[in-house]
Design an enzyme around this catalytic site. Structure first.
Site, PDB file in Angstrom:
ATOM      1  N   SER A  89      -8.873  11.698  32.444  1.00  0.00           N
ATOM      2  CA  SER A  89      -7.673  11.597  32.862  1.00  0.00           C
ATOM      3  C   SER A  89      -6.975  12.693  33.945  1.00  0.00           C
ATOM      4  O   SER A  89      -5.730  12.730  34.270  1.00  0.00           O
ATOM      5  CB  SER A  89      -6.470  11.568  31.702  1.00  0.00           C
ATOM      6  OG  SER A  89      -6.689  13.018  31.086  1.00  0.00           O
ATOM      7  N   THR A 134      -1.553   4.017  34.657  1.00  0.00           N
ATOM      8  CA  THR A 134      -0.984   5.115  35.219  1.00  0.00           C
ATOM      9  C   THR A 134      -0.062   4.630  36.663  1.00  0.00           C
ATOM     10  O   THR A 134      -0.705   3.596  37.410  1.00  0.00           O
ATOM     11  CB  THR A 134      -1.597   6.222  35.756  1.00  0.00           C
ATOM     12  OG1 THR A 134      -1.235   7.116  36.611  1.00  0.00           O
ATOM     13  CG2 THR A 134      -2.956   5.840  36.627  1.00  0.00           C
ATOM     14  N   ASP A 135       0.946   5.215  36.980  1.00  0.00           N
ATOM     15  CA  ASP A 135       1.590   5.067  38.134  1.00  0.00           C
ATOM     16  C   ASP A 135       0.823   5.277  39.586  1.00  0.00           C
ATOM     17  O   ASP A 135       1.009   5.122  40.538  1.00  0.00           O
ATOM     18  CB  ASP A 135       2.941   5.593  38.401  1.00  0.00           C
ATOM     19  CG  ASP A 135       3.059   7.051  38.319  1.00  0.00           C
ATOM     20  OD1 ASP A 135       1.962   7.692  38.015  1.00  0.00           O
ATOM     21  OD2 ASP A 135       4.037   7.854  38.345  1.00  0.00           O
ATOM     22  N   GLU A 136      -0.438   6.101  39.246  1.00  0.00           N
ATOM     23  CA  GLU A 136      -1.117   6.715  40.468  1.00  0.00           C
ATOM     24  C   GLU A 136      -1.947   5.579  41.071  1.00  0.00           C
ATOM     25  O   GLU A 136      -2.178   5.758  42.084  1.00  0.00           O
ATOM     26  CB  GLU A 136      -1.956   7.946  39.859  1.00  0.00           C
ATOM     27  CG  GLU A 136      -1.119   9.061  39.212  1.00  0.00           C
ATOM     28  CD  GLU A 136      -1.980  10.274  38.980  1.00  0.00           C
ATOM     29  OE1 GLU A 136      -2.835  10.573  39.718  1.00  0.00           O
ATOM     30  OE2 GLU A 136      -1.329  10.942  38.055  1.00  0.00           O
ATOM     31  N   TYR A 159      -9.574   9.349  40.420  1.00  0.00           N
ATOM     32  CA  TYR A 159      -9.114   9.236  39.179  1.00  0.00           C
ATOM     33  C   TYR A 159      -8.405   7.716  39.387  1.00  0.00           C
ATOM     34  O   TYR A 159      -8.519   6.690  38.475  1.00  0.00           O
ATOM     35  CB  TYR A 159      -8.262  10.097  38.641  1.00  0.00           C
ATOM     36  CG  TYR A 159      -7.169   9.681  37.706  1.00  0.00           C
ATOM     37  CD1 TYR A 159      -7.565   9.422  36.319  1.00  0.00           C
ATOM     38  CD2 TYR A 159      -5.857   9.773  37.811  1.00  0.00           C
ATOM     39  CE1 TYR A 159      -6.841   8.912  35.566  1.00  0.00           C
ATOM     40  CE2 TYR A 159      -4.841   9.536  36.914  1.00  0.00           C
ATOM     41  CZ  TYR A 159      -5.311   8.985  35.643  1.00  0.00           C
ATOM     42  OH  TYR A 159      -4.496   8.509  34.721  1.00  0.00           O
ATOM     43  N   LYS A 163      -8.919   4.134  37.609  1.00  0.00           N
ATOM     44  CA  LYS A 163      -7.753   3.189  36.777  1.00  0.00           C
ATOM     45  C   LYS A 163      -7.393   1.851  37.713  1.00  0.00           C
ATOM     46  O   LYS A 163      -7.149   1.245  36.644  1.00  0.00           O
ATOM     47  CB  LYS A 163      -6.547   4.314  36.657  1.00  0.00           C
ATOM     48  CG  LYS A 163      -6.827   5.518  35.864  1.00  0.00           C
ATOM     49  CD  LYS A 163      -7.195   5.079  34.334  1.00  0.00           C
ATOM     50  CE  LYS A 163      -5.898   4.455  33.514  1.00  0.00           C
ATOM     51  NZ  LYS A 163      -6.319   4.311  31.970  1.00  0.00           N
ATOM     52  N   ASN A 258       7.223  20.110  42.447  1.00  0.00           N
ATOM     53  CA  ASN A 258       6.504  21.205  41.395  1.00  0.00           C
ATOM     54  C   ASN A 258       6.785  22.605  41.457  1.00  0.00           C
ATOM     55  O   ASN A 258       7.109  23.161  40.346  1.00  0.00           O
ATOM     56  CB  ASN A 258       4.902  21.029  42.019  1.00  0.00           C
ATOM     57  CG  ASN A 258       4.128  19.689  41.711  1.00  0.00           C
ATOM     58  OD1 ASN A 258       4.687  18.993  41.100  1.00  0.00           O
ATOM     59  ND2 ASN A 258       3.137  19.425  42.390  1.00  0.00           N
TER      60      ASN A 258
HETATM   61  P1  NAD Z   1      -6.369  12.903  27.487  1.00  0.00           P
HETATM   62  O1  NAD Z   1      -7.257  13.163  28.774  1.00  0.00           O
HETATM   63  O2  NAD Z   1      -5.646  13.913  27.071  1.00  0.00           O
HETATM   64  O3  NAD Z   1      -7.147  12.081  26.503  1.00  0.00           O
HETATM   65  C1  NAD Z   1      -8.153  10.993  26.615  1.00  0.00           C
HETATM   66  C2  NAD Z   1      -8.676  10.894  25.413  1.00  0.00           C
HETATM   67  O4  NAD Z   1      -9.950   9.922  25.465  1.00  0.00           O
HETATM   68  C3  NAD Z   1      -9.451  12.163  24.778  1.00  0.00           C
HETATM   69  O5  NAD Z   1      -9.257  12.057  23.352  1.00  0.00           O
HETATM   70  C4  NAD Z   1     -10.977  11.820  24.966  1.00  0.00           C
HETATM   71  O6  NAD Z   1     -11.862  12.281  23.912  1.00  0.00           O
HETATM   72  C5  NAD Z   1     -11.219  10.176  24.954  1.00  0.00           C
HETATM   73  N1  NAD Z   1     -12.251   9.918  25.664  1.00  0.00           N
HETATM   74  C6  NAD Z   1     -12.273  10.157  26.933  1.00  0.00           C
HETATM   75  N2  NAD Z   1     -13.648   9.575  27.305  1.00  0.00           N
HETATM   76  C7  NAD Z   1     -14.062   8.826  26.268  1.00  0.00           C
HETATM   77  C8  NAD Z   1     -15.136   7.874  25.957  1.00  0.00           C
HETATM   78  N3  NAD Z   1     -16.104   7.608  27.040  1.00  0.00           N
HETATM   79  N4  NAD Z   1     -15.092   7.109  24.850  1.00  0.00           N
HETATM   80  C9  NAD Z   1     -14.250   7.285  23.858  1.00  0.00           C
HETATM   81  N5  NAD Z   1     -13.166   8.300  24.104  1.00  0.00           N
HETATM   82  C10 NAD Z   1     -13.139   8.892  25.358  1.00  0.00           C
HETATM   83  O7  NAD Z   1      -5.503  11.706  28.431  1.00  0.00           O
HETATM   84  P2  NAD Z   1      -4.090  11.251  28.250  1.00  0.00           P
HETATM   85  O8  NAD Z   1      -3.276  12.165  29.201  1.00  0.00           O
HETATM   86  O9  NAD Z   1      -3.688  11.582  26.923  1.00  0.00           O
HETATM   87  O10 NAD Z   1      -4.092   9.884  28.795  1.00  0.00           O
HETATM   88  C11 NAD Z   1      -4.340   8.673  27.969  1.00  0.00           C
HETATM   89  C12 NAD Z   1      -4.109   7.516  28.883  1.00  0.00           C
HETATM   90  O11 NAD Z   1      -2.918   7.225  29.381  1.00  0.00           O
HETATM   91  C13 NAD Z   1      -5.161   7.544  30.016  1.00  0.00           C
HETATM   92  O12 NAD Z   1      -5.738   6.112  29.971  1.00  0.00           O
HETATM   93  C14 NAD Z   1      -4.447   7.983  31.207  1.00  0.00           C
HETATM   94  O13 NAD Z   1      -5.124   7.262  32.364  1.00  0.00           O
HETATM   95  C15 NAD Z   1      -3.008   7.295  30.961  1.00  0.00           C
HETATM   96  N6  NAD Z   1      -1.998   7.789  31.575  1.00  0.00           N
HETATM   97  C16 NAD Z   1      -2.019   9.310  31.499  1.00  0.00           C
HETATM   98  C17 NAD Z   1      -0.712   9.846  31.837  1.00  0.00           C
HETATM   99  C18 NAD Z   1      -0.417  11.427  31.653  1.00  0.00           C
HETATM  100  O14 NAD Z   1       0.411  12.037  32.425  1.00  0.00           O
HETATM  101  N7  NAD Z   1      -1.272  12.224  31.052  1.00  0.00           N
HETATM  102  C19 NAD Z   1       0.245   8.979  32.594  1.00  0.00           C
HETATM  103  C20 NAD Z   1       0.019   7.793  32.567  1.00  0.00           C
HETATM  104  C21 NAD Z   1      -1.111   7.239  32.119  1.00  0.00           C
HETATM  105  P1  TYD Z   2      -1.314  17.383  36.905  1.00  0.00           P
HETATM  106  O1  TYD Z   2      -0.444  17.679  35.824  1.00  0.00           O
HETATM  107  O2  TYD Z   2      -2.469  17.565  37.125  1.00  0.00           O
HETATM  108  O3  TYD Z   2      -0.896  15.462  37.105  1.00  0.00           O
HETATM  109  P2  TYD Z   2      -1.162  14.660  38.180  1.00  0.00           P
HETATM  110  O4  TYD Z   2      -2.243  15.456  39.341  1.00  0.00           O
HETATM  111  O5  TYD Z   2      -1.578  13.537  37.398  1.00  0.00           O
HETATM  112  O6  TYD Z   2       0.169  14.411  38.929  1.00  0.00           O
HETATM  113  O7  TYD Z   2      -0.311  17.860  38.317  1.00  0.00           O
HETATM  114  C1  TYD Z   2       1.061  17.695  38.716  1.00  0.00           C
HETATM  115  C2  TYD Z   2       1.345  18.370  39.651  1.00  0.00           C
HETATM  116  O8  TYD Z   2       1.312  19.745  39.829  1.00  0.00           O
HETATM  117  C3  TYD Z   2       0.529  17.575  41.084  1.00  0.00           C
HETATM  118  O9  TYD Z   2       1.351  17.564  42.111  1.00  0.00           O
HETATM  119  C4  TYD Z   2      -0.605  19.031  41.231  1.00  0.00           C
HETATM  120  C5  TYD Z   2       0.276  19.914  40.719  1.00  0.00           C
HETATM  121  N1  TYD Z   2      -0.647  21.142  40.181  1.00  0.00           N
HETATM  122  C6  TYD Z   2      -0.212  22.288  40.895  1.00  0.00           C
HETATM  123  O10 TYD Z   2       0.348  22.554  41.737  1.00  0.00           O
HETATM  124  N2  TYD Z   2      -1.002  23.398  40.071  1.00  0.00           N
HETATM  125  C7  TYD Z   2      -1.935  23.501  38.974  1.00  0.00           C
HETATM  126  O11 TYD Z   2      -2.695  24.234  38.754  1.00  0.00           O
HETATM  127  C8  TYD Z   2      -2.123  22.056  38.662  1.00  0.00           C
HETATM  128  C9  TYD Z   2      -3.006  21.525  37.512  1.00  0.00           C
HETATM  129  C10 TYD Z   2      -1.371  20.790  39.203  1.00  0.00           C
END
Ligand code: NAD
Ligand code: TYD
Length: 353
Positions: A89, A134-136, A159, A163, A258
């Site tokens: 992620s 994700t919105d990305e 990434y 996705k 940010n």
């Molecule tokens: P995270 O990285 O915190 O957690 C990912 C989890 O998946 C971990 O527990 C890891 O052990 C497990 N995992 C990774 N690879 C694996 C594999 N090959 N087999 C089994 N388990 C595996 O991620 P997150 O931030 O909780 O994101 C969860 C989901 O939401 C993802 O699909 C991500 O793309 C999506 N998402 C995240 C965000 C965000 O801001 N974090 C926003 C929108 C969507």
């Molecule tokens: P991040 O939390 O990695 O989420 P995403 O890349 O999925 O948006 O980053 C959020 C924003 O913050 C992104 O524009 C990158 C910036 N960023 C920093 O400026 N410094 C950092 O150390 C990190 C991890 C992110």
């Protein structure tokens, strides 16, 4: 909808997944919840220790890239729904190791789709493959506009490309094999249990350790932030009320540059720790920009809000304050996950050695 569902939640030991698992285990004691997670660096069973002994909770340690095991698990446990969150992620990690993202995010998703297709066959009633995205995938916005569900995909990082690929496969299986599917695309989440590679927990941890707060480029990139528990609630509503084959954007109309966000975070932490005014802001350090850094993300979630009963429950001010409180009272959680491999990642990413 069937009362006693058997739901496979993947990635339930991670950040968002742990909040989804907790919500489902507690709110739906009649459902059996199977949390499949390979416990990568981002997975941590501590995140869900409070539900681990619930009667309707089952943990399975497995890698979704392992095709045979995934199929066997479907045969053994007879899942009738999947909420698929397991993924690599973090954008910065995808820049240094894109193949890991193809493996988990693309191949792993296909293994789950194939297992569901094989086990569910023509009996698709009450089945659901819910893919969390994700919105990305929509790419980067300029100064104006919002991502709609109809916005063309234009992923810009390894990434988001992985996705986007998984989203395309989910839609292809819906179209070709009539697999019942729903996809949701959410903006940046924040809240308890987020791994400190992401901006907010990384800055909180660095403030607590008097380390520099690395802001990429000029800090002008914009993200749209949503409290993780509100995302988990949206997932619950979409799981139960989303329409077959549809996509829902999830976001809280909460855009922040940010640099403004990091400054606000410094003020909140300083107030809670009784630090002198502007104490933590002195730690802000502008560092080399991320390669291909997306400029702005902003979600239009009006479809979700109008068709499905959901809106964010907390303001950013309250959500950030609760988040800081959580990290302040769970410093051993942070120490545990930053004591090992994290140090190598951090030194490499921020060139501190
Ligand atoms: P995270 O990285 O915190 O957690 C990912 C989890 O998946 C971990 O527990 C890891 O052990 C497990 N995992 C990774 N690879 C694996 C594999 N090959 N087999 C089994 N388990 C595996 O991620 P997150 O931030 O909780 O994101 C969860 C989901 O939401 C993802 O699909 C991500 O793309 C999506 N998402 C995240 C965000 C965000 O801001 N974090 C926003 C929108 C969507
Ligand atoms: P991040 O939390 O990695 O989420 P995403 O890349 O999925 O948006 O980053 C959020 C924003 O913050 C992104 O524009 C990158 C910036 N960023 C920093 O400026 N410094 C950092 O150390 C990190 C991890 C992110």
């Amino acid at each position: 909808m069937k009362k006693n569902k058997r739901i496979l939640i993947t990635g339930g030991a991670g950040f968002i997944g742990s909040h989804v698992v907790r919500l489902f285990v507690k709110k739906y004691p009649e459902y059996e919840i199977f949390n499949l997670d390979d416990l990568t660096y981002a997975g941590n069973l501590e995140n869900i220790h409070d539900v681990s002994s619930a009667k309707n909770y089952h943990f399975i340690k497995e890698n979704i890239v392992n095709e045979k095991s995934v199929l066997e698990l479907f045969k053994t446990h007879k899942f009738d729904s999947i909420i698929h969150l397991a993924a690599e992620s973090h954008v910065d990690r995808s820049i240094s190791d894109p193949m890991a993202f193809v493996q988990t995010n693309v191949i792993g998703t296909l293994n789950l789709l194939n297992a569901a297709k094989s086990l569910w066959k023509d009996n698709l009633e009450d089945k659901l493959f819910y893919h969390i995205s994700t919105d990305e995938v929509y790419g980067s916005l300029g100064e104006s506009g919002f991502f709609l569900e109809t916005t063309a995909y234009d992923p810009q990082s390894p990434y988001s490309a992985s996705k986007a690929s998984s989203d395309h496969f989910v839609r292809a299986y819906a179209n070709t094999y009539k697999m019942p599917t729903v996809i949701s695309n959410c903006s940046n989440n924040y809240g308890p249990n987020q791994f400190p590679e992401k901006l907010i927990p990384l800055c909180i941890n660095n403030i607590l350790n008097s380390r520099p707060l690395p802001v990429y480029g000029k800090g002008e990139n914009v993200r749209d932030w949503l409290y993780v528990i509100d995302h988990a609630k949206a997932i619950d509503n979409i799981f139960h009320h989303g329409k077959n084959g549809e996509t829902y954007n999830v976001g809280g109309l909460n855009e922040w540059k940010n640099i403004d966000l990091v400054q606000a975070l410094c003020d909140i932490v300083d107030a809670k720790l009784d630090n002198p005014k502007d104490h933590s802001k002195k730690l802000i350090t502008f560092v080399k920009d991320r390669a291909g850094h997306d400029e702005r993300y902003a979600i239009d979630a009006s479809k979700l809000m109008s068709e499905i009963n959901w809106k964010p429950s907390v303001t950013f001010e309250i959500g950030l304050s609760k988040t800081v409180d959580w990290y302040l009272s769970n410093q051993s959680w942070m120490q545990n996950i930053t004591s090992g491999e994290y140090k190598n990642y951090y030194n490499k990413q921020y060139q501190t050695t």
